[in-house]
Design a protein around this motif. Structure first.
Motif, PDB file in Angstrom:
ATOM      1  N   GLY A   9     -24.662  13.637   8.643  1.00 40.11           N
ATOM      2  CA  GLY A   9     -23.527  13.055  10.068  1.00 40.11           C
ATOM      3  C   GLY A   9     -24.016  11.565   9.228  1.00 40.11           C
ATOM      4  O   GLY A   9     -24.055  11.359   8.543  1.00 40.11           O
ATOM      5  N   ARG A  38     -25.612  22.227  19.386  1.00 41.07           N
ATOM      6  CA  ARG A  38     -25.328  20.036  19.279  1.00 41.07           C
ATOM      7  C   ARG A  38     -27.095  19.670  20.736  1.00 41.07           C
ATOM      8  O   ARG A  38     -26.908  20.847  21.709  1.00 41.07           O
ATOM      9  CB  ARG A  38     -24.398  19.798  19.244  1.00 41.07           C
ATOM     10  CG  ARG A  38     -23.472  20.150  20.428  1.00 41.07           C
ATOM     11  CD  ARG A  38     -22.313  19.546  20.067  1.00 41.07           C
ATOM     12  NE  ARG A  38     -21.367  19.309  21.098  1.00 41.07           N
ATOM     13  CZ  ARG A  38     -19.468  18.790  21.657  1.00 41.07           C
ATOM     14  NH1 ARG A  38     -19.487  18.257  20.674  1.00 41.07           N
ATOM     15  NH2 ARG A  38     -19.164  19.007  22.467  1.00 41.07           N
ATOM     16  N   ALA A  40     -27.909  16.923  23.384  1.00 39.36           N
ATOM     17  CA  ALA A  40     -27.130  15.115  23.285  1.00 39.36           C
ATOM     18  C   ALA A  40     -28.308  14.594  24.413  1.00 39.36           C
ATOM     19  O   ALA A  40     -29.479  15.422  25.225  1.00 39.36           O
ATOM     20  CB  ALA A  40     -26.238  14.552  23.879  1.00 39.36           C
ATOM     21  N   THR A  91     -20.925  13.004  20.580  1.00 41.05           N
ATOM     22  CA  THR A  91     -22.060  12.976  19.633  1.00 41.05           C
ATOM     23  C   THR A  91     -23.315  13.548  20.816  1.00 41.05           C
ATOM     24  O   THR A  91     -23.753  13.821  21.724  1.00 41.05           O
ATOM     25  CB  THR A  91     -22.702  11.256  20.397  1.00 41.05           C
ATOM     26  OG1 THR A  91     -21.505  10.175  20.718  1.00 41.05           O
ATOM     27  CG2 THR A  91     -24.003  10.625  20.308  1.00 41.05           C
ATOM     28  N   ALA A  92     -23.676  13.511  19.594  1.00 39.05           N
ATOM     29  CA  ALA A  92     -25.525  14.078  19.379  1.00 39.05           C
ATOM     30  C   ALA A  92     -26.109  14.938  18.306  1.00 39.05           C
ATOM     31  O   ALA A  92     -25.683  14.486  17.335  1.00 39.05           O
ATOM     32  CB  ALA A  92     -25.257  15.760  20.158  1.00 39.05           C
ATOM     33  N   VAL A  93     -27.510  15.401  18.129  1.00 39.28           N
ATOM     34  CA  VAL A  93     -27.788  15.714  16.960  1.00 39.28           C
ATOM     35  C   VAL A  93     -27.443  17.125  16.990  1.00 39.28           C
ATOM     36  O   VAL A  93     -27.266  17.774  17.927  1.00 39.28           O
ATOM     37  CB  VAL A  93     -29.517  16.044  17.500  1.00 39.28           C
ATOM     38  CG1 VAL A  93     -30.293  16.607  16.151  1.00 39.28           C
ATOM     39  CG2 VAL A  93     -29.995  13.933  17.267  1.00 39.28           C
ATOM     40  N   TYR A  94     -26.934  17.628  15.799  1.00 41.40           N
ATOM     41  CA  TYR A  94     -26.362  18.804  15.545  1.00 41.40           C
ATOM     42  C   TYR A  94     -27.219  19.613  14.404  1.00 41.40           C
ATOM     43  O   TYR A  94     -27.908  18.932  14.003  1.00 41.40           O
ATOM     44  CB  TYR A  94     -25.348  18.678  14.715  1.00 41.40           C
ATOM     45  CG  TYR A  94     -24.068  18.302  15.578  1.00 41.40           C
ATOM     46  CD1 TYR A  94     -23.729  16.688  16.470  1.00 41.40           C
ATOM     47  CD2 TYR A  94     -23.373  18.910  15.427  1.00 41.40           C
ATOM     48  CE1 TYR A  94     -22.919  16.665  16.808  1.00 41.40           C
ATOM     49  CE2 TYR A  94     -21.914  18.614  16.214  1.00 41.40           C
ATOM     50  CZ  TYR A  94     -22.040  17.551  16.778  1.00 41.40           C
ATOM     51  OH  TYR A  94     -20.202  17.084  18.215  1.00 41.40           O
ATOM     52  N   THR A 119     -29.264  16.787  12.549  1.00 33.75           N
ATOM     53  CA  THR A 119     -28.507  15.586  11.797  1.00 33.75           C
ATOM     54  C   THR A 119     -27.843  14.827  12.993  1.00 33.75           C
ATOM     55  O   THR A 119     -27.173  15.369  13.798  1.00 33.75           O
ATOM     56  CB  THR A 119     -27.563  16.233  10.531  1.00 33.75           C
ATOM     57  OG1 THR A 119     -27.339  14.382   9.625  1.00 33.75           O
ATOM     58  CG2 THR A 119     -26.559  16.838  11.078  1.00 33.75           C
ATOM     59  N   GLN A 120     -28.068  13.364  12.759  1.00 36.97           N
ATOM     60  CA  GLN A 120     -27.523  12.656  14.577  1.00 36.97           C
ATOM     61  C   GLN A 120     -25.792  12.074  13.841  1.00 36.97           C
ATOM     62  O   GLN A 120     -25.770  12.233  12.763  1.00 36.97           O
ATOM     63  CB  GLN A 120     -27.706  11.088  14.427  1.00 36.97           C
ATOM     64  CG  GLN A 120     -27.596  10.437  14.995  1.00 36.97           C
ATOM     65  CD  GLN A 120     -27.870  10.782  16.864  1.00 36.97           C
ATOM     66  OE1 GLN A 120     -28.895  11.358  17.660  1.00 36.97           O
ATOM     67  NE2 GLN A 120     -26.815  11.123  17.530  1.00 36.97           N
ATOM     68  N   THR A 122     -22.692  10.239  15.844  1.00 37.32           N
ATOM     69  CA  THR A 122     -22.271   9.318  16.948  1.00 37.32           C
ATOM     70  C   THR A 122     -21.271   8.854  16.359  1.00 37.32           C
ATOM     71  O   THR A 122     -20.512   9.021  15.425  1.00 37.32           O
ATOM     72  CB  THR A 122     -23.029   8.158  16.471  1.00 37.32           C
ATOM     73  OG1 THR A 122     -24.437   8.470  16.452  1.00 37.32           O
ATOM     74  CG2 THR A 122     -23.485   6.761  17.734  1.00 37.32           C
TER      75      THR A 122
END
Length: 125
Positions: A9, A38, A40, A91-94, A119-120, A122
């Motif tokens: 990420g 993911r 957000a 954009t999100a944490v995956y 994992t972030q 952005t």
């Protein structure tokens, strides 16, 4: 027990690319499929892509079709998510997830048994 560790990420400009990796260890011999989700801020966790571990069949959310590609390397117990033409709304944490048996929908988080820490990603405009 299965452990999943994501990496790859980061921060990228719109239109750019990132490649996420997820390495599985532990009791992986019964893996049925793996997927990427993911989440957000303020939103529910959503399905991004999935791959059948033995078949290699792939599945995608409509929002990422044609831009993201999921793949797996069985020799390394690793699944990848190649993300191209990234948009700010990506954009999100995956999260990487593993499913050990048939049952439930591929896109349903409750179908999966094990999860990575996330994992972030952005994407700036």
């Amino acid at each position: 027990q299965v452990q999943l560790v994501e990496s790859g990420g980061g921060l990228v400009q719109a239109g750019g690319s990132l490649r996420l990796s997820c390495a599985a260890s532990g009791r992986t011999f019964s893996t049925y499929s793996m997927g990427w989700f993911r989440q957000a801020p303020g939103k529910e966790r959503e399905f991004v892509a999935g791959v059948g571990w033995n078949t290699g069949n792939t599945y995608y959310a409509d929002s990422v079709k044609g831009r993201f590609t999921i793949s797996r390397d069985k020799t390394k117990n690793t699944v990848y998510l190649q993300m191209n033409s990234l948009k700010p709304e990506d954009t999100a944490v995956y999260y990487c997830a593993l499913r050990s048996q048939l049952g439930g929908r591929t896109s349903n988080p409750q179908s999966y048994d094990s999860w990575g820490q996330g994992t972030q990603v952005t994407v700036s405009s």
